[in-house]
Design a protein around this motif. Structure first.
Motif, PDB file in Angstrom:
ATOM      1  N   VAL A   1      43.095  47.007  32.698  1.00 34.20           N
ATOM      2  CA  VAL A   1      42.484  47.596  34.019  1.00 34.20           C
ATOM      3  C   VAL A   1      41.993  46.223  34.788  1.00 34.20           C
ATOM      4  O   VAL A   1      42.426  44.988  34.179  1.00 34.20           O
ATOM      5  CB  VAL A   1      41.384  48.323  33.967  1.00 34.20           C
ATOM      6  CG1 VAL A   1      41.351  49.779  32.973  1.00 34.20           C
ATOM      7  CG2 VAL A   1      40.178  47.383  33.102  1.00 34.20           C
ATOM      8  N   ALA A   2      41.678  46.271  36.023  1.00 37.40           N
ATOM      9  CA  ALA A   2      41.401  45.206  36.975  1.00 37.40           C
ATOM     10  C   ALA A   2      40.159  44.579  36.452  1.00 37.40           C
ATOM     11  O   ALA A   2      39.161  45.486  36.543  1.00 37.40           O
ATOM     12  CB  ALA A   2      41.449  45.654  38.470  1.00 37.40           C
ATOM     13  N   ALA A   3      39.871  43.341  36.248  1.00 34.83           N
ATOM     14  CA  ALA A   3      38.670  42.801  35.825  1.00 34.83           C
ATOM     15  C   ALA A   3      37.716  42.560  37.164  1.00 34.83           C
ATOM     16  O   ALA A   3      36.511  42.699  36.870  1.00 34.83           O
ATOM     17  CB  ALA A   3      39.039  41.477  35.247  1.00 34.83           C
ATOM     18  N   ARG A   4      38.233  42.445  38.208  1.00 30.99           N
ATOM     19  CA  ARG A   4      37.594  42.695  39.480  1.00 30.99           C
ATOM     20  C   ARG A   4      38.432  42.968  40.837  1.00 30.99           C
ATOM     21  O   ARG A   4      39.726  43.561  40.316  1.00 30.99           O
ATOM     22  CB  ARG A   4      37.161  41.199  39.895  1.00 30.99           C
ATOM     23  CG  ARG A   4      38.590  39.972  39.665  1.00 30.99           C
ATOM     24  CD  ARG A   4      38.052  38.817  39.925  1.00 30.99           C
ATOM     25  NE  ARG A   4      39.174  37.770  39.686  1.00 30.99           N
ATOM     26  CZ  ARG A   4      39.153  36.786  38.654  1.00 30.99           C
ATOM     27  NH1 ARG A   4      38.122  37.000  37.738  1.00 30.99           N
ATOM     28  NH2 ARG A   4      40.151  36.224  38.715  1.00 30.99           N
ATOM     29  N   ASP A   5      37.884  43.136  41.780  1.00 33.21           N
ATOM     30  CA  ASP A   5      38.708  43.564  42.906  1.00 33.21           C
ATOM     31  C   ASP A   5      39.645  42.480  43.353  1.00 33.21           C
ATOM     32  O   ASP A   5      39.467  41.456  43.196  1.00 33.21           O
ATOM     33  CB  ASP A   5      37.830  43.655  44.106  1.00 33.21           C
ATOM     34  CG  ASP A   5      36.948  44.870  44.209  1.00 33.21           C
ATOM     35  OD1 ASP A   5      37.174  45.802  43.165  1.00 33.21           O
ATOM     36  OD2 ASP A   5      35.928  45.000  44.994  1.00 33.21           O
ATOM     37  N   VAL A   6      41.064  43.090  43.271  1.00 34.39           N
ATOM     38  CA  VAL A   6      42.002  42.066  43.491  1.00 34.39           C
ATOM     39  C   VAL A   6      42.876  42.297  44.835  1.00 34.39           C
ATOM     40  O   VAL A   6      43.260  43.603  44.877  1.00 34.39           O
ATOM     41  CB  VAL A   6      43.185  42.201  42.241  1.00 34.39           C
ATOM     42  CG1 VAL A   6      44.114  41.121  42.403  1.00 34.39           C
ATOM     43  CG2 VAL A   6      42.196  41.761  40.959  1.00 34.39           C
ATOM     44  N   PRO A   7      43.357  41.503  45.830  1.00 35.57           N
ATOM     45  CA  PRO A   7      43.979  41.908  46.835  1.00 35.57           C
ATOM     46  C   PRO A   7      45.247  42.058  46.681  1.00 35.57           C
ATOM     47  O   PRO A   7      45.989  41.660  45.588  1.00 35.57           O
ATOM     48  CB  PRO A   7      43.592  40.698  47.887  1.00 35.57           C
ATOM     49  CG  PRO A   7      43.325  39.706  47.052  1.00 35.57           C
ATOM     50  CD  PRO A   7      42.660  40.176  45.654  1.00 35.57           C
ATOM     51  N   ALA A   8      46.097  42.756  47.681  1.00 31.64           N
ATOM     52  CA  ALA A   8      47.443  42.982  47.607  1.00 31.64           C
ATOM     53  C   ALA A   8      48.088  41.450  47.807  1.00 31.64           C
ATOM     54  O   ALA A   8      47.419  40.690  48.443  1.00 31.64           O
ATOM     55  CB  ALA A   8      47.901  43.805  48.719  1.00 31.64           C
ATOM     56  N   GLY A   9      49.403  41.391  47.196  1.00 36.29           N
ATOM     57  CA  GLY A   9      50.138  39.911  47.350  1.00 36.29           C
ATOM     58  C   GLY A   9      49.834  38.939  46.370  1.00 36.29           C
ATOM     59  O   GLY A   9      50.422  38.024  46.174  1.00 36.29           O
ATOM     60  N   ARG A  10      48.678  39.151  45.616  1.00 36.52           N
ATOM     61  CA  ARG A  10      48.020  38.454  44.351  1.00 36.52           C
ATOM     62  C   ARG A  10      49.189  38.237  43.054  1.00 36.52           C
ATOM     63  O   ARG A  10      49.521  39.472  42.835  1.00 36.52           O
ATOM     64  CB  ARG A  10      47.072  38.454  44.262  1.00 36.52           C
ATOM     65  CG  ARG A  10      46.276  37.538  43.071  1.00 36.52           C
ATOM     66  CD  ARG A  10      44.723  37.762  42.692  1.00 36.52           C
ATOM     67  NE  ARG A  10      44.078  36.919  41.661  1.00 36.52           N
ATOM     68  CZ  ARG A  10      43.503  35.512  41.910  1.00 36.52           C
ATOM     69  NH1 ARG A  10      43.611  35.388  43.323  1.00 36.52           N
ATOM     70  NH2 ARG A  10      43.138  34.847  41.154  1.00 36.52           N
ATOM     71  N   VAL A  11      49.536  37.150  42.763  1.00 32.67           N
ATOM     72  CA  VAL A  11      50.070  36.906  41.475  1.00 32.67           C
ATOM     73  C   VAL A  11      49.015  37.295  40.350  1.00 32.67           C
ATOM     74  O   VAL A  11      48.371  36.285  40.352  1.00 32.67           O
ATOM     75  CB  VAL A  11      50.947  35.678  41.246  1.00 32.67           C
ATOM     76  CG1 VAL A  11      51.487  35.691  39.861  1.00 32.67           C
ATOM     77  CG2 VAL A  11      52.005  35.478  42.242  1.00 32.67           C
ATOM     78  N   LEU A  12      49.119  38.362  39.499  1.00 34.32           N
ATOM     79  CA  LEU A  12      48.197  38.582  38.618  1.00 34.32           C
ATOM     80  C   LEU A  12      48.086  37.385  37.722  1.00 34.32           C
ATOM     81  O   LEU A  12      48.962  37.022  36.976  1.00 34.32           O
ATOM     82  CB  LEU A  12      48.112  40.036  38.083  1.00 34.32           C
ATOM     83  CG  LEU A  12      48.279  41.211  38.780  1.00 34.32           C
ATOM     84  CD1 LEU A  12      48.690  42.315  38.096  1.00 34.32           C
ATOM     85  CD2 LEU A  12      46.778  41.088  39.506  1.00 34.32           C
ATOM     86  N   ALA A  13      46.835  36.968  37.236  1.00 33.82           N
ATOM     87  CA  ALA A  13      46.582  36.011  36.433  1.00 33.82           C
ATOM     88  C   ALA A  13      45.592  36.633  34.984  1.00 33.82           C
ATOM     89  O   ALA A  13      45.194  37.374  35.388  1.00 33.82           O
ATOM     90  CB  ALA A  13      45.958  34.845  36.856  1.00 33.82           C
TER      91      ALA A  13
END
Length: 220
Positions: free
Chosen positions: A61-73
């Motif tokens: 799951v997402a650990a926090r709010d993540v915006p579109a276009g981000r390369v997931l770390a």
């Protein structure tokens, strides 16, 4: 030996002495009974606490709010326990390093349709995911995932604009403005947008993107 009393008077005395004997026996064993009951209660509590926890399955799951276009770390993701049968389908197995196609809220499972790739066309039958670079990054920055637009091409040297493809859904905005100093530009210029194109429109869109100034108009 009982005192010399009438036989009718002996029976109540014997009953009273028997009752006293029972009472003394109960009092003598009271602590033992209390200890036994306490042991039973403790054993029952231990058995209840030792019961196995309910079955769960790990879900990314997402650990926090993540915006579109981000390369997931790795820091963008966490693992949550879901009850069997409650996790969504098509969970992303390797999300780190993938580009997020649409925003994720904290705690939301990461599925394939949220990542840039072929799964973006789910819900758009008959379409293929096509990356297109719009030359005006500011104009492209006005788009949002889910918008439906008409792609229009114009010759920078002059000429009449032409409709390239109609009713094209925006599937992803991989190169977000925050990733490029707030302008949305890249080394190639412009802004990359992933659209859901009809297969027959792919060559026309690709040609227009390479030779002409590609723009769009929103569908009302």
């Amino acid at each position: 030996m009982l005192p010399d009393v009438a036989p009718s008077a002996r029976r109540p005395l014997r009953a009273l002495r028997a009752l006293r004997s029972v009472r003394r026996a109960v009092l003598a064993h009271r602590r033992l009974l209390a200890a036994a009951l306490a042991a039973v209660a403790v054993a029952a509590g231990l058995q209840a606490s030792a019961a196995p926890p309910p079955a769960t399955v790990p879900v990314t799951v997402a650990a926090r709010d993540v915006p579109a276009g981000r390369v997931l770390a790795p820091g963008d993701l966490a693992t949550a326990a879901f009850a069997p049968g409650t996790a969504p389908d098509d969970l992303a197995t390797e999300a780190v390093g993938r580009v997020l196609a649409s925003p994720l809220r904290r705690g939301e499972p990461v599925t394939d349709v949220r990542l840039v790739g072929p799964a973006l066309t789910e819900g758009h039958p008959g379409r293929v995911a096509l990356p297109v670079r719009l030359p005006d990054a500011g104009m492209a920055g006005l788009l949002r995932v889910g918008d439906v637009v008409d792609l229009v091409a114009a010759d920078p040297q002059g000429g009449k604009p032409t409709l390239v493809a109609a009713e094209v859904p925006v599937l992803a905005l991989p190169a977000g403005p925050a990733e490029h100093g707030g302008t949305g530009g890249t080394a190639l210029g412009g802004r990359l947008v992933v659209v859901g194109a009809r297969p027959d429109d792919v060559p026309v869109i690709a040609d227009a993107a390479a030779r002409l100034f590609l723009s769009y108009a929103w569908r009302v």
